[in-house]
Design a protein around this motif. Structure first.
Motif, PDB file in Angstrom:
ATOM      1  N   PRO A  22       0.839  -1.206   0.000  1.00  0.00           N
ATOM      2  CA  PRO A  22       0.000   0.000   0.000  1.00  0.00           C
ATOM      3  C   PRO A  22       0.868   1.248   0.000  1.00  0.00           C
ATOM      4  CG  PRO A  22       0.205  -0.828   2.228  1.00  0.00           C
ATOM      5  CD  PRO A  22       0.944  -1.814   1.345  1.00  0.00           C
ATOM      6  N   ASP A  23       0.242   2.391  -0.173  1.00  0.00           N
ATOM      7  CA  ASP A  23       0.946   3.653  -0.016  1.00  0.00           C
ATOM      8  C   ASP A  23       1.208   3.870   1.472  1.00  0.00           C
ATOM      9  OD1 ASP A  23       0.984   4.274  -2.734  1.00  0.00           O
ATOM     10  OD2 ASP A  23      -1.013   5.178  -2.643  1.00  0.00           O
ATOM     11  N   LEU A  24       2.473   4.021   1.831  1.00  0.00           N
ATOM     12  CA  LEU A  24       2.890   4.108   3.228  1.00  0.00           C
ATOM     13  C   LEU A  24       3.403   5.510   3.534  1.00  0.00           C
ATOM     14  CD1 LEU A  24       4.792   0.711   3.270  1.00  0.00           C
ATOM     15  CD2 LEU A  24       2.725   1.216   4.595  1.00  0.00           C
ATOM     16  N   PRO A  25       3.388   5.927   4.800  1.00  0.00           N
ATOM     17  CA  PRO A  25       3.986   7.209   5.171  1.00  0.00           C
ATOM     18  C   PRO A  25       5.454   7.282   4.754  1.00  0.00           C
ATOM     19  CG  PRO A  25       2.685   6.346   6.982  1.00  0.00           C
ATOM     20  CD  PRO A  25       2.745   5.257   5.953  1.00  0.00           C
ATOM     21  N   GLY A  26       5.937   8.479   4.545  1.00  0.00           N
ATOM     22  CA  GLY A  26       7.244   8.676   3.931  1.00  0.00           C
ATOM     23  C   GLY A  26       8.425   8.103   4.670  1.00  0.00           C
ATOM     24  N   LYS A  27       8.364   7.952   5.981  1.00  0.00           N
ATOM     25  CA  LYS A  27       9.502   7.455   6.731  1.00  0.00           C
ATOM     26  C   LYS A  27       9.410   5.966   7.061  1.00  0.00           C
ATOM     27  CE  LYS A  27      10.993  11.758   8.967  1.00  0.00           C
ATOM     28  NZ  LYS A  27      12.394  11.712   8.519  1.00  0.00           N
ATOM     29  N   PHE A  44       8.464  -2.738   9.796  1.00  0.00           N
ATOM     30  CA  PHE A  44       8.001  -4.114   9.626  1.00  0.00           C
ATOM     31  C   PHE A  44       9.243  -4.977   9.464  1.00  0.00           C
ATOM     32  CE2 PHE A  44       5.196  -1.144   7.242  1.00  0.00           C
ATOM     33  CZ  PHE A  44       4.215  -1.022   8.223  1.00  0.00           C
ATOM     34  N   ARG A  45       9.410  -5.970  10.346  1.00  0.00           N
ATOM     35  CA  ARG A  45      10.702  -6.594  10.506  1.00  0.00           C
ATOM     36  C   ARG A  45      10.639  -8.120  10.378  1.00  0.00           C
ATOM     37  NH1 ARG A  45      13.601  -2.352  13.252  1.00  0.00           N
ATOM     38  NH2 ARG A  45      15.335  -3.801  13.574  1.00  0.00           N
ATOM     39  N   ILE A  46      11.626  -8.670   9.689  1.00  0.00           N
ATOM     40  CA  ILE A  46      11.904 -10.105   9.726  1.00  0.00           C
ATOM     41  C   ILE A  46      13.224 -10.278  10.459  1.00  0.00           C
ATOM     42  CG2 ILE A  46      12.496 -12.161   8.398  1.00  0.00           C
ATOM     43  CD1 ILE A  46       9.575 -11.576   8.208  1.00  0.00           C
ATOM     44  N   GLU A  47      13.206 -11.059  11.534  1.00  0.00           N
ATOM     45  CA  GLU A  47      14.384 -11.226  12.375  1.00  0.00           C
ATOM     46  C   GLU A  47      14.589 -12.708  12.688  1.00  0.00           C
ATOM     47  OE1 GLU A  47      14.133  -7.059  14.855  1.00  0.00           O
ATOM     48  OE2 GLU A  47      12.564  -8.548  15.168  1.00  0.00           O
ATOM     49  N   LEU A  69       1.174  -7.209   6.873  1.00  0.00           N
ATOM     50  CA  LEU A  69       1.319  -6.312   8.015  1.00  0.00           C
ATOM     51  C   LEU A  69       1.289  -4.852   7.571  1.00  0.00           C
ATOM     52  CD1 LEU A  69       1.704  -6.330  11.084  1.00  0.00           C
ATOM     53  CD2 LEU A  69       4.184  -6.418  10.705  1.00  0.00           C
ATOM     54  N   ALA A  70       1.902  -4.557   6.429  1.00  0.00           N
ATOM     55  CA  ALA A  70       1.869  -3.189   5.910  1.00  0.00           C
ATOM     56  C   ALA A  70       0.441  -2.770   5.562  1.00  0.00           C
ATOM     57  CB  ALA A  70       2.774  -3.078   4.691  1.00  0.00           C
ATOM     58  N   HIS A  71      -0.341  -3.665   4.970  1.00  0.00           N
ATOM     59  CA  HIS A  71      -1.734  -3.340   4.652  1.00  0.00           C
ATOM     60  C   HIS A  71      -2.551  -3.144   5.930  1.00  0.00           C
ATOM     61  CE1 HIS A  71      -2.279  -3.545   0.281  1.00  0.00           C
ATOM     62  NE2 HIS A  71      -1.270  -4.416   0.284  1.00  0.00           N
ATOM     63  N   TRP A  72      -2.319  -3.985   6.928  1.00  0.00           N
ATOM     64  CA  TRP A  72      -3.037  -3.792   8.189  1.00  0.00           C
ATOM     65  C   TRP A  72      -2.708  -2.431   8.788  1.00  0.00           C
ATOM     66  CZ3 TRP A  72      -0.714  -2.737  12.823  1.00  0.00           C
ATOM     67  CH2 TRP A  72      -1.599  -2.581  13.902  1.00  0.00           C
ATOM     68  N   PHE A  73      -1.450  -2.036   8.753  1.00  0.00           N
ATOM     69  CA  PHE A  73      -1.014  -0.750   9.295  1.00  0.00           C
ATOM     70  C   PHE A  73      -1.806   0.395   8.663  1.00  0.00           C
ATOM     71  CE2 PHE A  73       1.852   2.935   8.751  1.00  0.00           C
ATOM     72  CZ  PHE A  73       2.143   3.230  10.074  1.00  0.00           C
ATOM     73  N   VAL A  74      -1.913   0.375   7.347  1.00  0.00           N
ATOM     74  CA  VAL A  74      -2.644   1.443   6.652  1.00  0.00           C
ATOM     75  C   VAL A  74      -4.140   1.360   6.961  1.00  0.00           C
ATOM     76  CG1 VAL A  74      -3.315   2.288   4.370  1.00  0.00           C
ATOM     77  CG2 VAL A  74      -0.936   1.676   4.822  1.00  0.00           C
ATOM     78  N   ASP A  75      -4.695   0.169   6.892  1.00  0.00           N
ATOM     79  CA  ASP A  75      -6.140   0.011   7.096  1.00  0.00           C
ATOM     80  C   ASP A  75      -6.574   0.362   8.517  1.00  0.00           C
ATOM     81  OD1 ASP A  75      -6.273  -0.848   4.492  1.00  0.00           O
ATOM     82  OD2 ASP A  75      -6.360  -2.987   5.000  1.00  0.00           O
ATOM     83  N   SER A  76      -5.671   0.243   9.482  1.00  0.00           N
ATOM     84  CA  SER A  76      -6.013   0.523  10.883  1.00  0.00           C
ATOM     85  C   SER A  76      -5.647   1.933  11.314  1.00  0.00           C
ATOM     86  CB  SER A  76      -5.323  -0.494  11.805  1.00  0.00           C
ATOM     87  OG  SER A  76      -3.913  -0.432  11.647  1.00  0.00           O
ATOM     88  N   GLY A  77      -5.349   2.816  10.351  1.00  0.00           N
ATOM     89  CA  GLY A  77      -5.091   4.212  10.678  1.00  0.00           C
ATOM     90  C   GLY A  77      -3.645   4.563  10.897  1.00  0.00           C
ATOM     91  N   GLY A  78      -2.728   3.757  10.385  1.00  0.00           N
ATOM     92  CA  GLY A  78      -1.310   3.991  10.609  1.00  0.00           C
ATOM     93  C   GLY A  78      -0.784   5.290  10.029  1.00  0.00           C
TER      94      GLY A  78
END
Length: 374
Positions: free
Chosen positions: A124-129, A149-152, A184-193
């Motif tokens: 999705p389109d994510l905030p700039g940072k 969003f991390r893979i460790e 996880l990135a889509h959830w972040f945007v959809d939940s008001g991130g």
């Protein structure tokens, strides 16, 4: 292209940012690695179309300084020809990814990062940072590096999907890791991130599928200058390198170069040999973070790097000198931090830039006197 302002976003090659010395053009090499030919070409572009100064950032990107509105399009075309910039500005804007610099072809970090690069169009389109971290080597190295969003890796060797700001995450298989990051990135945007701006500031409860009790293993010591099993590591004081010197270095050694978030270069398959503008052994100057400061940055009210060089041999621990409260050179707390404010410095301890100070209104001389006595 006119009227650039700092608005809480990071520049990229398609969206440069105006500074006091011209446009900043940020380049994100795929997986943080450049061939010698790419380094030489980037340096030629920096000399032809910028002021010849290059920064290695805390996100392991290269930032070409001093471009103009007239020269930027030609620089962009040359960087695309070198395959250092995606021809699609949307995909380029989504490609903020930090990969463990010791990755090897076919290992987990390489496979996951390559897979995510291939699916940038699905993000999705994510905030700039906002950005991704792929830290799937035998032991994590990037625990203190910025990323949302991390893979460790866990202490028992499993792969972990974790949202930044959460102490734990969920175990994932290698073949599912990319899908997990995208989801996880889509959830972040959809939940008001977008309102929070960063994952660590996003207060929404994670969905059940992303909630777990697996912890990342402690990070190993970051790379240091000198010999390395893959070649040699060179430190760049304050992350700054002259394009003419870097281009000559790449031309002489004909070796791929990997970027690190510690403002060091990992040069493959060479023995460590001295190079101008680079440091091959641990030195106090490598333990100081300092932004470009005034006058190169319009947000800064103080000069930073001359003072940083004076203080480096005097201060024990990590020192951060920031031209303003944004703290661009270091996102994490430092043992000591000097923050520029209205032409003077505030001094804080165990803090980030802009934190409540112990002393205010310091001149450089007074800052040297105080920190030299600590």
């Amino acid at each position: 292209m006119s009227g650039f302002e700092v608005k809480g976003w990071c520049p990229d090659a398609w969206r440069p940012m105006m500074a006091g010395d011209g446009l900043l053009v940020r380049v994100r090499p795929p997986l943080g690695r450049l061939t010698a030919e790419q380094v030489e070409g980037l340096c030629r572009a920096a000399l032809r179309h910028g002021n010849g100064q290059i920064d290695l950032t805390a996100r392991a990107n290269l930032q070409i300084r001093g471009a103009s509105e007239e020269s930027w399009p030609d620089m962009l075309a040359e960087l695309q020809a070198l395959e250092l910039v995606d021809p699609d500005p949307v995909r380029e804007g989504r490609g903020a990814m930090l990969v463990q610099p010791e990755w090897r072809e076919g290992d987990d970090s390489h496979v996951i990062a390559t897979g995510l690069c291939a699916r940038l169009a699905d993000l999705p389109d994510l905030p700039g940072k906002v950005g991704f971290v792929v830290d799937a080597g035998p032991a994590p190295m990037l625990g203190d590096a910025p990323g949302d969003f991390r893979i460790e890796r866990t202490a028992t060797g499993e792969l972990l999907l974790r949202a930044d700001g959460r102490a734990t995450g969920v175990i994932v298989a290698r073949e599912n890791a990319v899908e997990g990051l995208i989801r996880l990135a889509h959830w972040f945007v959809d939940s008001g991130g977008h309102d929070a701006g960063r994952m660590a500031r996003h207060a929404a409860l994670l969905p059940a599928w992303a909630t777990g009790d697996a912890k990342p293993a402690p990070s190993t010591t970051p790379l240091g200058p000198g010999a390395h099993p893959m070649g040699a590591v060179y430190g760049l004081p304050f992350g700054r390198i002259d394009a003419e010197r870097l281009g000559a270095f790449a031309g002489d050694r004909r070796a791929p170069i990997r970027l690190t978030p510690w403002r060091m270069l990992l040069v493959e398959n060479i023995a460590p040999t001295p190079a101008k503008g680079m440091v091959l052994q641990d030195a106090p100057i490598l333990h100081v973070d300092a932004c470009v400061g005034a006058p190169a940055c319009p947000q800064a009210s103080v000069e930073t790097r001359d003072l940083a060089a004076r203080l480096a041999p005097l201060v024990k621990g990590r020192l951060h000198i920031s031209g303003c409260a944004k703290g661009c050179a270091r996102a994490r707390a430092a043992d000591w931090v000097l923050t520029g404010r209205e032409g003077a410095f505030d001094l804080a301890r165990d803090a980030r830039a802009g934190a409540a100070p112990l002393h205010t209104g310091l001149t450089p001389e007074r800052a040297v006197a105080l920190l030299g006595a600590c």
